[in-house]
Design an enzyme around this catalytic site. Structure first.
Site, PDB file in Angstrom:
ATOM      1  CD  GLU A   1      -2.848   5.653   6.894  1.00  0.00           C
ATOM      2  OE1 GLU A   1      -2.832   5.618   5.650  1.00  0.00           O
ATOM      3  OE2 GLU A   1      -1.939   5.164   7.603  1.00  0.00           O
TER       4      GLU A   1
ATOM      5  CG  ASN B   1      -1.684   1.218   1.475  1.00  0.00           C
ATOM      6  OD1 ASN B   1      -1.789   2.059   0.574  1.00  0.00           O
ATOM      7  ND2 ASN B   1      -2.259   1.358   2.667  1.00  0.00           N
TER       8      ASN B   1
ATOM      9  N   GLY C   1       2.817   2.306  10.794  1.00  0.00           N
ATOM     10  CA  GLY C   1       3.840   3.336  10.616  1.00  0.00           C
ATOM     11  C   GLY C   1       4.599   3.686  11.886  1.00  0.00           C
TER      12      GLY C   1
ATOM     13  CE  LYS D   1      -0.135   3.263   4.874  1.00  0.00           C
ATOM     14  NZ  LYS D   1      -0.072   3.424   6.318  1.00  0.00           N
TER      15      LYS D   1
ATOM     16  CD  GLU E   1      -3.486  -2.268   7.581  1.00  0.00           C
ATOM     17  OE1 GLU E   1      -2.392  -2.546   7.087  1.00  0.00           O
ATOM     18  OE2 GLU E   1      -4.096  -1.222   7.335  1.00  0.00           O
TER      19      GLU E   1
ATOM     20  CB  SER F   1       5.249  -1.761  12.018  1.00  0.00           C
ATOM     21  OG  SER F   1       4.949  -0.396  12.270  1.00  0.00           O
TER      22      SER F   1
HETATM   23  P1  PGA Z   1       2.899   0.388   7.581  1.00  0.00           P
HETATM   24  O1  PGA Z   1       1.413   0.611   7.026  1.00  0.00           O
HETATM   25  O2  PGA Z   1       3.402  -0.908   6.987  1.00  0.00           O
HETATM   26  O3  PGA Z   1       3.670   1.577   7.091  1.00  0.00           O
HETATM   27  O4  PGA Z   1       2.810   0.321   9.065  1.00  0.00           O
HETATM   28  C1  PGA Z   1       0.537  -0.486   6.863  1.00  0.00           C
HETATM   29  C2  PGA Z   1      -0.785   0.010   6.365  1.00  0.00           C
HETATM   30  O5  PGA Z   1      -1.267   1.057   6.827  1.00  0.00           O
HETATM   31  O6  PGA Z   1      -1.414  -0.628   5.492  1.00  0.00           O
END
Ligand code: PGA
Length: 249
Positions: free
Chosen positions: A95, A8, A169, A10, A163, A208
């Site tokens: 998000e 992803n 993150g 983002k 998640e 993460s």
């Molecule tokens: P991250 O995000 O791997 O940067 O923690 C995962 C996600 O939000 O899908």
């Protein structure tokens, strides 16, 4: 069940960053993965990503509107994403729930829009840190599943991504035991809502995941793939995660 390793991006990525996807697609064209792979760039890159991936990497999108078309300035429909080359859409990401105040009912409508367009929906669920600390994680995830996963979901059109918001993150991850327990709980909820079809819907973990912890996380029996944010932006990290997924079980 094949694991699904999904990136992803983002709101990251300009045309120049498609070299990362090109590296991934070259690697997979040379040596096909035994897992399912997906890369979800921002909407602006989907059609270019589709061309760059040359069929070696399916391309996904990160959100869609529930309607097929109409007066919704700035929105993009599932039909448009499919037309651009997407096979899958991530819906209900935390998000979106947080910054766009999306409700579970809206997310369910988006998942149905994906199906209408012939796309797979990855529906995200997960508790915040405060909810986990209050002992509310299981209830929140159950609510997300029952509210966001429409009847009619099955392995062919849907995957779930667990998640925990506090793991996204942040570099923090739940313990393997906590991940396994929540996946079992989510499975129970899915079967409760969908019956037998709920047994085959893949449940991914996200938050993460990186090349150092991927082997441990993807090795958890209940984990059927990963949704990867930050570590999906670089081909080297993404390919390292992909190669740490265990062989078929
Ligand atoms: P991250 O995000 O791997 O940067 O923690 C995962 C996600 O939000 O899908």
């Amino acid at each position: 069940m094949r694991q699904l390793i999904a990136g992803n991006w983002k709101m990251n990525g300009l045309g120049a960053d498609l070299v990362e996807l090109e590296t991934i697609s070259r690697a997979l064209a040379a040596k096909p993965s035994q897992h399912d792979v997906l890369v979800c760039p921002p909407a602006t890159l989907i059609s270019r990503a589709f061309a760059v991936a040359k069929g070696a990497v399916p391309i996904g999108a990160q959100d869609c509107h529930a309607q097929a078309k109409g007066a919704f300035t700035g929105d993009v429909s599932a039909e448009m994403l499919r037309d651009a080359g997407a096979s899958t859409v991530i819906v209900g990401h935390s998000e979106r729930r947080r910054y766009h105040h999306e409700t579970s009912a809206e997310i369910a409508a988006k998942a149905e829009a994906c199906w209408r367009a012939g796309l797979t929906a990855i529906i995200c669920v997960g508790e915040t840190e405060a909810e986990r600390e209050a002992g509310d994680a299981a209830r929140v995830c159950a609510q997300h599943v029952t509210g966001s996963v429409p009847r009619g979901a099955m392995s062919l059109n849907t995957a779930i991504a667990y998640e925990p918001v506090w793991a996204i993150g942040t570099g923090k991850t739940p313990t393997t035991k906590e991940i396994a327990e929540m996946h079992v709980h989510i499975r129970k909820e899915l079967v409760g809502c969908l019956g037998e079809a709920g047994r085959a819907v893949r449940i991914l973990y996200g938050g993460s995941v990186n090349p150092s912890n991927a082997k441990e996380i993807l090795g958890i029996r209940e984990v059927e793939g990963a949704l990867i944010g930050g570590a999906s932006l670089k081909a080297r990290d993404f390919l390292a995660i992909l190669s740490s997924a265990p062989a078929k079980r």
